[in-house]
Design an enzyme around this catalytic site. Structure first.
Site, short mmCIF file in Angstrom:
data_model
loop_
_atom_site.label_atom_id
_atom_site.label_comp_id
_atom_site.label_asym_id
_atom_site.label_seq_id
_atom_site.Cartn_x
_atom_site.Cartn_y
_atom_site.Cartn_z
N GLN A 67 49.57 48.62 22.96
CA GLN A 67 48.72 49.32 23.92
C GLN A 67 48.36 48.32 25.00
O GLN A 67 47.56 47.43 24.77
CB GLN A 67 47.48 49.85 23.20
CG GLN A 67 46.47 50.56 24.08
CD GLN A 67 46.93 51.95 24.51
OE1 GLN A 67 47.53 52.68 23.73
NE2 GLN A 67 46.65 52.31 25.75
N PRO A 115 50.08 53.01 26.67
CA PRO A 115 50.83 52.60 25.49
C PRO A 115 52.23 52.09 25.83
O PRO A 115 52.80 52.43 26.86
CB PRO A 115 50.93 53.89 24.67
CG PRO A 115 50.78 54.98 25.67
CD PRO A 115 49.91 54.47 26.77
N VAL A 116 52.77 51.27 24.92
CA VAL A 116 54.12 50.76 25.08
C VAL A 116 54.95 51.22 23.89
O VAL A 116 54.50 51.13 22.74
CB VAL A 116 54.12 49.21 25.14
CG1 VAL A 116 55.53 48.69 25.39
CG2 VAL A 116 53.18 48.72 26.22
N ASP A 145 46.21 37.32 34.53
CA ASP A 145 45.83 37.69 33.16
C ASP A 145 46.79 37.03 32.17
O ASP A 145 47.35 37.69 31.31
CB ASP A 145 45.81 39.21 33.01
CG ASP A 145 45.05 39.63 31.74
OD1 ASP A 145 44.30 38.79 31.20
OD2 ASP A 145 45.21 40.78 31.31
#
Ligand SMILES: *[C@@H]1O[C@H](CO)[C@@H](O)[C@H](O)[C@H]1NC(C)=O
Ligand SMILES: *[C@@H]1O[C@H](CO)[C@@H](O)[C@H](O)[C@H]1NC(C)=O
Ligand SMILES: *[C@@H]1O[C@H](CO)[C@@H](O)[C@H](O)[C@H]1NC(C)=O
Ligand SMILES: *[C@@H]1O[C@H](CO)[C@@H](O)[C@H](O)[C@H]1NC(C)=O
Length: 822
Positions: free
Chosen positions: A519, A524-525, A636
């Site tokens: 996620q 979502p992945v 990030d």
């Protein structure tokens, strides 16, 4: 014996000749030729003493022409650094280099007794020509150098070479590009050290000045990130009665060269033995502000602003219509004319932190103080501005501009300039400054909000265009946007597949929950398998995500352009009504955090693997910051965003947050803090200021986590309440850094590598961005072995420092990006 009665000099030569005859059976090992000796094409070469370089005949690229050149011997065979007969190719293999009795190097071929000549002269019979291990080919007359190839650079600038001018002989040392990879004759680009005014390096394309390295300011070149105190590479600037030049020396054992490519890029390349390849470490042109005089006279280029050009204080656009249409070339003019002694006279306005303007039309004095400099400027009606020549120790010397100020840019360095303006204008500026904070703020907020709305519309419109544009696989080109409909300039994207929703649904078993592998920040992945059997990772952007469209556009464009072995590759995308989907290559070994922070799985990562991962991440970030065509800040970086392929090679993922540094806009739109606590530096957490140095900070945290196997913020120690950074700092101070190493690594570790990595990590997590190295330095430090600078205490080393942060208002962010092609 007849030769006993000869002069010493001749005896010496005869003995040498005799030896040579003996040695000529194996002449490839020689680095020297003597008078009357030759080197025939295909028969022999010279090899320098340490076997670093080799000299002989070669054919470049696809060409069949023969040239005499110098190339690397031990490494990178075929990388040519110098060519003698650049303009006089030999069309067959009859070429031969001969050193004449008078010290002249001559190239002949079957039909031509003098294809090329070095024109050097010495005293007969005591001359030798020697290929040195620096790559310099030298003709000696006894011990005196009478000719050297370093005086005639081609497209390559090696350590020890000079770019500049010999004021005695008038010889100009400059770089000239090859015409093409197959043709070493002089091409369209040249890189010279211009000695008009105050010396500076200029890059020309034909008659067009493309850019410049600012003048030397005592620490480095104004506007260039490489400083004298750098650990790996030391730039030099020498100016005396005899010569003016720039040069560089390598401090560590890394192998570097600077090359002016045939298509005009000035690159610093570094040899990496492990991968047996050259890597681009720096590109002289990083962003749009490096384009010469983009903003015209009296304009300032700022990469953090959109549009990037503004007029200096007290100036306004010369042609407002052009200026507003993003054509800034005509620059700015004064709002009020200079008085020059009349009326209340003129004063000066200080512009802090700049790359100083073009110095071809300046006057300078190295011993004046800044005050004397100001008085001198005031005393001359044509003086438009001044600054210190040398910024060390509070500044010394004087640089005066006598003309328009060209090519000024904002730059994070301690260099200021003082520009001249009418005293009445100056008063107005000082007054408005005190009122500015009160009055203008509201106005600006209103203005910015409306601009943000406009941009949003533009972006939303652009994204709709993406979906409508058909995919032209045949040509291998895909235009993201319809050029005439948008001001955004897009690059063509190669090999980017457009998938239908149907295909994607089939590949992922209709987005079945059993195929969900994660996620991410935006949805979502899933794991999927394409018809051809290829495994893919499918990132389905959540429909609820407010910024979905923007981020989608951002990701598609950024990621498709960014291709590097340490970045996850974007294979394609799918856009169908509200569905926005990105398709990446699938990584079999999930992510770094999956291994690192799990007791059993962490045993599967030994030190050599971890060290390789550290290198890979560093190179991936370096690519984002410096080597890609668009400078990107990830913002990030964390263990969860480092994916691992089947061979445990790290691949940086999740560019949804990455921001194109070029021409971005920081307009308040959504309240969203980008980045992850534990990985973000103070200036970003507190003020929302991000730069490439914020990624460097995250990288430092990541390295410590990789070594220690614990998360920075979850780190716990019985003796103190510091986090991982604090713990690493305590150990470092006590000289016990090795204590940081995870117990599972003790068997496989190389202590020197671990200590060096910890040291570098501590440099990366320094409190002030300017104390942190660039990724370029980081990569070089990782590869090198030289001494490293001492770190100061890191930022955020106690958990309290984070708790204080929590009480601060959240950082306002927005994700609109305007791209410029570079
Ligand atoms: C040597 O001199 C000739 C004739 O003056 C000139 O054409 C040639 O360019 C010179 N060669 C070099 C390497 O300077
Ligand atoms: C040749 O040698 C003589 C004496 O050693 C010296 O005076 C002369 O300057 C030399 N010529 C050159 C071109 O080096
Ligand atoms: C200063 O005043 C003189 C006389 O009024 C005038 O000729 C000159 O142009 C003025 N200079 C400037 C720079 O305004
Ligand atoms: C530079 O300035 C110093 C101090 O004002 C002065 O003594 C010196 O003559 C100046 N040099 C030149 C070349 O103008």
């Amino acid at each position: 014996m007849f030769w006993i009665i000869m002069e010493d000099q001749y005896m010496h030569t005869y003995i040498i000749l005799f030896l040579l005859i003996l040695l000529s059976l194996d002449c490839t090992a020689l680095d020297t030729i003597y008078a009357n000796q030759d080197i025939k094409d295909g028969k022999a070469t010279l090899v320098s003493d340490g076997e670093t370089f080799e000299l002989g005949f070669f054919s470049p690229g696809k060409s069949n022409n023969r040239y005499l050149g110098i190339w690397y011997k031990k490494i990178s065979h075929g990388t040519v650094v110098w060519v003698a007969n650049r303009e006089q190719p030999i069309t067959d293999t009859s070429g031969m280099l001969k050193l004449s009795r008078h010290g002249n190097l001559v190239i002949r071929s079957g039909g031509n007794p003098m294809v090329w000549s070095s024109n050097s002269t010495g005293n007969n019979t005591v001359v030798v020509a020697q290929l040195l291990d620096t790559g310099n080919f030298v003709v000696w007359n006894k011990n005196k150098m009478i000719w050297q190839s370093f005086d005639y650079p081609g497209d390559t600038f090696l350590p020890g070479m000079k770019i500049g001018k010999d004021l005695v002989t008038g010889l100009q040392w400059c770089l000239t590009s090859w015409k093409s990879p197959d043709d070493p004759s002089v091409g369209e680009y040249r890189n010279i050290h211009d000695t008009n005014g105050y010396p500076q390096n200029l890059w020309w394309h034909g008659e067009i000045l493309q850019g410049r390295l600012g003048p030397w300011n005592g620490l480095g070149f104004s506007g260039s990130p490489v400083e004298k105190e750098n650990q790996i590479y030391s730039p030099e600037f020498i100016m005396n009665e005899k010569e003016i030049y720039t040069a560089y020396q390598l401090k560590s054992r890394v192998l570097q060269r600077v090359v002016l490519t045939w298509d005009g890029k000035t690159l610093i390349l570094q040899w990496i033995e492990r991968i047996k390849d050259w890597i681009v470490y720096a590109n002289a042109v990083v962003d749009i502000c490096d384009r010469f005089s983009l903003c015209g006279p009296f304009g300032i280029c700022s990469i953090n602003k959109h549009p990037p050009c503004i007029c200096m204080k007290g100036f306004e656009p010369r042609n407002r219509e052009e200026w507003e249409a993003s054509d800034w070339a005509s620059g700015c003019i004064r709002k009020k004319p200079l008085q020059c002694g009349n009326g209340s006279g003129d004063g000066f306005w200080k512009i802090a932190r700049v790359k100083v303007p073009d110095t071809r039309r300046v006057w300078y004095n190295v011993s004046m103080t800044l005050k004397e400099c100001e008085m001198t400027c005031k005393g001359s009606c044509s003086c438009t501005g001044y600054t210190s020549l040398d910024i060390r120790n509070g500044g010394s010397g004087c640089l005066l501009w006598l003309d328009e100020l060209l090519d000024t840019r904002e730059y994070e360095a301690d260099q200021d300039i003082y520009i001249r303006m009418a005293a009445s204008e100056l008063e107005g500026l000082v007054d408005s400054l005190s009122n500015f904070n009160k009055k203008k703020r509201t106005l600006i907020v209103v203005l910015l909000t409306s601009t943000a709305m406009l941009l949003l519309f533009a972006v939303a419109y652009a994204c709709r265009k993406i979906r409508k544009t058909p995919h032209m696989k045949g040509q291998g080109n895909w235009y993201a946007l319809d050029a005439k409909n948008t001001s955004l300039q897009m690059e063509q994207l190669d090999d980017l597949q457009c998938y239908s929703l149907h295909e994607v649904a089939r590949a992922t078993g209709n987005f079945s929950i059993s195929n969900k592998i994660g996620q991410g920040g935006f949805g979502p992945v899933y794991k999927g398998v394409l018809k051809d059997g290829r495994e893919i990772a499918v990132k389905r952007l959540s429909e609820t995500s407010q910024q979905g469209l923007d981020e989608f556009k951002n990701e598609v464009i950024c990621i498709a352009k960014l291709q590097h072995r340490n970045l996850v590759k974007l294979l394609g995308y799918c856009a169908h009504q509200n569905e926005l989907i990105l398709i990446y290559e699938y990584m079999t070994n999930k992510s770094l955090d999956w291994f690192l922070f799990d007791e059993t799985r962490s045993l599967m990562l030994n030190w050599p693997q971890r060290f390789k991962i550290i290198h890979g991440i560093a190179r991936g970030i370096l690519y984002l910051h410096q080597d890609s065509r668009l400078q990107v800040i990830h913002r990030d970086l964390k263990a969860a965003n480092i994916l691992l392929d089947g061979d445990m090679n790290p691949k940086i993922s999740d560019f949804g947050l990455a921001r194109n540094f070029v021409g971005h806009d920081t307009i308040t739109k959504t309240k969203k803090v980008v980045g992850t606590h534990g990985y973000i530096p103070p200036e970003y957490a507190v003020h929302g200021r991000f730069s490439i140095k914020s990624d460097v900070f995250s990288f430092g945290v990541l390295v410590l986590e990789i070594i220690c196997g614990k998360r920075n913020r979850e780190f716990f120690h019985a003796d103190h309440s510091d986090n991982l950074l604090g713990h690493a700092w305590r150990l470092y101070k006590d000289g016990r850094s090795i204590g940081l190493l995870s117990a599972s690594l003790q068997a496989s570790c190389v202590v020197s590598e671990v200590l060096r990595s910890i040291h570098i990590a501590l440099l990366c997590v320094q409190h002030h961005p300017e104390d942190r190295p660039t990724m370029w330095s980081v990569v070089l430090m990782l590869v090198g072995e030289g001494p490293l600078p001492k770190p100061k205490p890191p930022a955020f080393f106690t958990e309290e420092s984070y708790n204080e942060l929590e009480s601060l208002p959240s950082v306002d962010e927005c994700t609109i990006t305007v791209l410029y092609a570079r």
